[in-house]
Design an enzyme around this catalytic site. Sequence first.
Site, PDB file in Angstrom:
ATOM      1  N   GLY A 239       0.760  -1.240   0.000  1.00 45.03           N
ATOM      2  CA  GLY A 239       0.000   0.000   0.000  1.00 45.03           C
ATOM      3  C   GLY A 239       0.791   1.290   0.000  1.00 45.03           C
ATOM      4  O   GLY A 239       0.226   2.364  -0.241  1.00 45.03           O
ATOM      5  N   GLU A 274       4.042  -6.743   1.861  1.00 40.24           N
ATOM      6  CA  GLU A 274       3.617  -7.076   0.493  1.00 40.24           C
ATOM      7  C   GLU A 274       3.680  -5.847  -0.414  1.00 40.24           C
ATOM      8  O   GLU A 274       2.683  -5.470  -1.039  1.00 40.24           O
ATOM      9  CB  GLU A 274       2.174  -7.599   0.497  1.00 40.24           C
ATOM     10  CG  GLU A 274       1.942  -8.826   1.341  1.00 40.24           C
ATOM     11  CD  GLU A 274       0.460  -9.195   1.432  1.00 40.24           C
ATOM     12  OE1 GLU A 274      -0.404  -8.413   0.983  1.00 40.24           O
ATOM     13  OE2 GLU A 274       0.170 -10.265   1.962  1.00 40.24           O
ATOM     14  N   PRO A 275       4.820  -5.198  -0.497  1.00 41.04           N
ATOM     15  CA  PRO A 275       4.856  -4.001  -1.339  1.00 41.04           C
ATOM     16  C   PRO A 275       4.813  -4.362  -2.819  1.00 41.04           C
ATOM     17  O   PRO A 275       5.258  -5.437  -3.214  1.00 41.04           O
ATOM     18  CB  PRO A 275       6.199  -3.362  -0.987  1.00 41.04           C
ATOM     19  CG  PRO A 275       7.060  -4.507  -0.570  1.00 41.04           C
ATOM     20  CD  PRO A 275       6.135  -5.514   0.067  1.00 41.04           C
ATOM     21  N   ARG A 277       3.740  -1.429  -5.679  1.00 41.55           N
ATOM     22  CA  ARG A 277       3.981  -0.166  -6.381  1.00 41.55           C
ATOM     23  C   ARG A 277       5.308   0.475  -5.986  1.00 41.55           C
ATOM     24  O   ARG A 277       6.039   0.987  -6.833  1.00 41.55           O
ATOM     25  CB  ARG A 277       2.842   0.802  -6.053  1.00 41.55           C
ATOM     26  CG  ARG A 277       2.841   2.066  -6.871  1.00 41.55           C
ATOM     27  CD  ARG A 277       1.829   3.053  -6.307  1.00 41.55           C
ATOM     28  NE  ARG A 277       0.550   2.496  -6.016  1.00 41.55           N
ATOM     29  CZ  ARG A 277      -0.522   2.558  -6.823  1.00 41.55           C
ATOM     30  NH1 ARG A 277      -0.436   3.180  -7.972  1.00 41.55           N
ATOM     31  NH2 ARG A 277      -1.668   2.014  -6.472  1.00 41.55           N
ATOM     32  N   ARG A 313      -4.612   3.362 -16.059  1.00 42.48           N
ATOM     33  CA  ARG A 313      -4.724   4.132 -14.808  1.00 42.48           C
ATOM     34  C   ARG A 313      -5.332   5.527 -15.003  1.00 42.48           C
ATOM     35  O   ARG A 313      -6.191   5.932 -14.216  1.00 42.48           O
ATOM     36  CB  ARG A 313      -3.375   4.209 -14.093  1.00 42.48           C
ATOM     37  CG  ARG A 313      -2.773   2.833 -13.781  1.00 42.48           C
ATOM     38  CD  ARG A 313      -1.614   2.876 -12.808  1.00 42.48           C
ATOM     39  NE  ARG A 313      -2.052   3.247 -11.488  1.00 42.48           N
ATOM     40  CZ  ARG A 313      -1.902   4.424 -10.959  1.00 42.48           C
ATOM     41  NH1 ARG A 313      -1.272   5.380 -11.630  1.00 42.48           N
ATOM     42  NH2 ARG A 313      -2.350   4.700  -9.764  1.00 42.48           N
ATOM     43  N   TYR A 317      -8.762   5.769 -12.990  1.00 40.13           N
ATOM     44  CA  TYR A 317      -8.724   6.489 -11.702  1.00 40.13           C
ATOM     45  C   TYR A 317      -8.431   7.978 -11.872  1.00 40.13           C
ATOM     46  O   TYR A 317      -8.085   8.646 -10.898  1.00 40.13           O
ATOM     47  CB  TYR A 317      -7.621   5.929 -10.801  1.00 40.13           C
ATOM     48  CG  TYR A 317      -7.482   4.437 -10.752  1.00 40.13           C
ATOM     49  CD1 TYR A 317      -8.425   3.638 -10.114  1.00 40.13           C
ATOM     50  CD2 TYR A 317      -6.366   3.819 -11.308  1.00 40.13           C
ATOM     51  CE1 TYR A 317      -8.255   2.267 -10.048  1.00 40.13           C
ATOM     52  CE2 TYR A 317      -6.189   2.441 -11.239  1.00 40.13           C
ATOM     53  CZ  TYR A 317      -7.154   1.675 -10.610  1.00 40.13           C
ATOM     54  OH  TYR A 317      -6.986   0.320 -10.541  1.00 40.13           O
ATOM     55  N   CYS A 383     -11.417   3.701 -29.303  1.00 45.24           N
ATOM     56  CA  CYS A 383     -12.684   4.389 -29.556  1.00 45.24           C
ATOM     57  C   CYS A 383     -13.470   4.686 -28.289  1.00 45.24           C
ATOM     58  O   CYS A 383     -14.576   4.165 -28.099  1.00 45.24           O
ATOM     59  CB  CYS A 383     -13.515   3.547 -30.499  1.00 45.24           C
ATOM     60  SG  CYS A 383     -12.590   3.172 -31.971  1.00 45.24           S
TER      61      CYS A 383
END
Length: 455
Positions: A239, A274-275, A277, A313, A317, A383
Amino acid sequence: MKNFDYRDNELCCEGVRIEEIAKKVGTPLYLYSQKALVDNYKAFDKAFKEIDHLICYSCKVNSNLSICKVLKEEGAGADVVSGGELYKALKVGVDPKKIVFSGVGKTREEIKYALKNNILMLNVESILELELTDEIAGRLKKKAPVALRINPDIDPNTHPHISTGLAKSKFGIEISRAKEGYKKAKELENIEVLGIHMHIGSQITELEPFVNSLGKIVELIKELEKERIRLKYLDIGGGLGISYKKGEKAPTPKEFAERLLPLIKELKCKIILEPGRAIVGDAGILVTKVLYVKKTEEKSFVIVDAAMNDLIRPSLYNAYHEIIPIKKLRTLPRGPRVPSGREANSPSGISSPLGTRGELSLGDLESPRDERRTTVDVVGPVCESGDYFAKDRELAEVKSGDLLAILDAGAYGFSMSSNYNARPKVAEILVEKDKFCIIRKRENYEDLIRGEQEE
Ligand code: LLP
């Protein structure tokens, strides 16, 4: 961006000119720096060195075999969330005793596959899953090693799509029912209760949510001890965010560890991290070519050959990714950046970056600020109007054929890509010092129809 810098006005990755690679491999392509990957991993490892810990790289972030292998060779285990990820982790030789398996919807087959391969533990997300795991383990005449994923009900202040530790989210067992879950697990004959797991979300750029949830979990561990339930592992999930945008700050692994260690170092548990990113995000870029610069009365569009199917992404987001030219037009004296003020402000860091941790400052990465800067939308050929990489972004003027780099694309880039619009998936390249290697070849049209039938 670590290990990406301009030399003679050309963007290089480690010792390789990116334009050279693009000429040989074509575009679009994902490009990763091995050194950045390793350095990021080591930074995490070092930050937690004073306690017994295991870093399980979160494979969903980028599960290319070569990426997983580089990390495995550094000592990483794997956090997997599907049979496919488990397959890939085992394929590159990750020690099964370093693999943890999370996910709210594990199938019977996946649980069986994990048990047969003797992974370290299944992070169980509901009582129902616990019962199913017990049943499957019984049939296999095994004891299933499990941790319970506990939902601490903490707001991580990140994008709603990637918040996972709120009471209303689908993940884990509510903290209020945790004791009940552990008691149940103890009773089940084929379950070995090994640990506790939490993961509250992704791209978290403040430390408070981690501290608050961990506080709750540590409290729970102590209460469980009173009931003679002693846990061997505390898995604190992933996270930790990265900085995608100038001015946006993300804590370093060291700062992260400094805040968390006081809470956990007295525990008798081994800590699992648990990294994802934070290991691979700033180690990768997406290189794309300008196809057209289309001017309408309203706007200018830079139409590139990469699209939302390659990097979703921004569309999904409203994430911010810095975009820079592979070749600077000319060198001008550097001045402070003038913010365009028109860039969409996306929620908490799902917008981005450059570098609190990067070696390269934005000043270095920016193309020269001159009269040729324009405000454009950078869009792909798909498209859909949602197919964009940047909106109302100030960029150096580009022309057809120019190459651009979309930064910080190593995490959730290729791994979330698709074949939408029947677009073959792009190539992935790993650079090590002055060499580069194709770690996934570009798909072709044949690949698009593999497995399909005309009948
Ligand atoms: N552990 C678990 C159980 C997870 O669900 C995740 C990510 C991680 C670890 C790794 O989190 P990280 O260190 O990378 O934040 N696609 C979104 C992010 C989704 C995160 C899913 N879970 C994005 O592009 O921002």
